[in-house]
Design an enzyme around this catalytic site. Sequence first.
Site, mmCIF file in Angstrom:
data_model
loop_
_atom_site.group_PDB
_atom_site.id
_atom_site.type_symbol
_atom_site.label_atom_id
_atom_site.label_comp_id
_atom_site.label_asym_id
_atom_site.label_seq_id
_atom_site.Cartn_x
_atom_site.Cartn_y
_atom_site.Cartn_z
ATOM 1 N N GLU A 205 0.810 -1.216 0.000
ATOM 2 C CA GLU A 205 0.000 0.000 0.000
ATOM 3 C C GLU A 205 0.844 1.268 0.000
ATOM 4 O OE1 GLU A 205 -2.817 -0.413 3.161
ATOM 5 O OE2 GLU A 205 -3.825 -2.091 2.188
ATOM 6 N N LYS A 338 -15.543 -1.441 1.962
ATOM 7 C CA LYS A 338 -14.762 -1.962 0.836
ATOM 8 C C LYS A 338 -15.744 -2.524 -0.185
ATOM 9 C CE LYS A 338 -10.578 -3.215 3.440
ATOM 10 N NZ LYS A 338 -9.849 -4.334 4.091
#
Length: 428
Positions: A205, A338
């Site tokens: 990330e 999400k």
Amino acid sequence: MSAIVDIIGREILDSRGNPTVECDVLLESGAMGRAAVPSGASTGTREAIELRDGDKNRYFGKGVLRAVENLNTEISEALMGLDAQEQTFVDRTLIELDGTDSKERLGANAMLAASMAVARAAADESGLSLYRYFGGSGPMSMPVPMMNVINGGAHANNTLDLQELMILPVGAASFREALRWGAEVFHVLKKLIHAQGMSTAVGDEGGFAPNLANHEAAIQLILKAITEAGYEPGTQIALGLDCASSEFYRDGKYTLAGEGGVSLSSQEFANLLATWCDKYPIISIEDGMAENDWDGWKLLTDQLGKKVQLVGDDLFVTNTRILREGIQKGVANSILIKINQIGTLTETFAAIEMAKRAGYTAVVSHRSGETEDSTIADIAVATNAMQIKTGSLSRSDRMAKYNQLLRIEEELAEVASYPGIEAFYNLR
């Protein structure tokens, strides 16, 4: 006309070099929408199922040709001729076509790609930015970014158990300023890590993954970077943690390799987190307990829920049925959103709305395996979620979302607000 006339699914690669699904939707008017779906590394067991091929001779079993075939056959046939402006009906058609609770038959990756691409095509036909198509014409809040600057757990190959240590620019006056603050801290942190002779390679990330003595050493290093960048820890830039506790929860114990291999009960782990919150300006903890440790979640919420945002990710998996149970039991005070955990945009928006009605916050989030698709940036603004979690200040798959938010703020001009600490309305 908004009628869907063509759907094309294809296999592309995500930011980790693994296959994922992309979908193009063409409307009778000539408008077109394209969307690509993300994929997670640490996944909740109750997430909607992404369909993988399982052929070990191709991408080590991670191919998505079955999902693509479902897009190009069953899904295409079911959606052909439908009005793309009717997102709820499109998504309900997808859900009924699949016929399973977990979306395992068609694959949540195939269904979400279609859902997102239909929305993009409808927005294109309407001549609207995606966030305006979703959210209407009123004033909107830009989200506070939760920037993952040190990675651990499943996102890195180091000694840290916690998956993410984040900075939150709560004192900035605008999103543009918040992004600059985060970038400056990121670059100072890189210099500090390098000065200690550690690698400045980044994780999935975009955050650093140094081998540090323990979690407090990581927190203290971030605080030093904030200070040396010229900012005040707490008032200007706060901290957040993603424990991803399910990853180190075994036989009723939380075993922390990064803390000398200690095994803690739920109460002991809650006490450790509370100690860190007392010592450091931590205002958000995600998955502070394992997804199946509901008693632990209740302990943690009773102990910290009035002063720290407690975000359920693996706990709730963007699922309104599970979120409703959590609200009724007084567990957590926030939900991570999400889109690929649930598989359609309609269900995503329903989870955000349910959270808000209950006084919970909603944090719109990326996954560790991402693409250049920036839909979640538009969703965060359109729904006034006021928080977004989309990685560090590196890797173009992360910057795609941040740069889209810069464009949105510029387009909104004076009708855009940046909530700062007010985004954490669950702590009032």
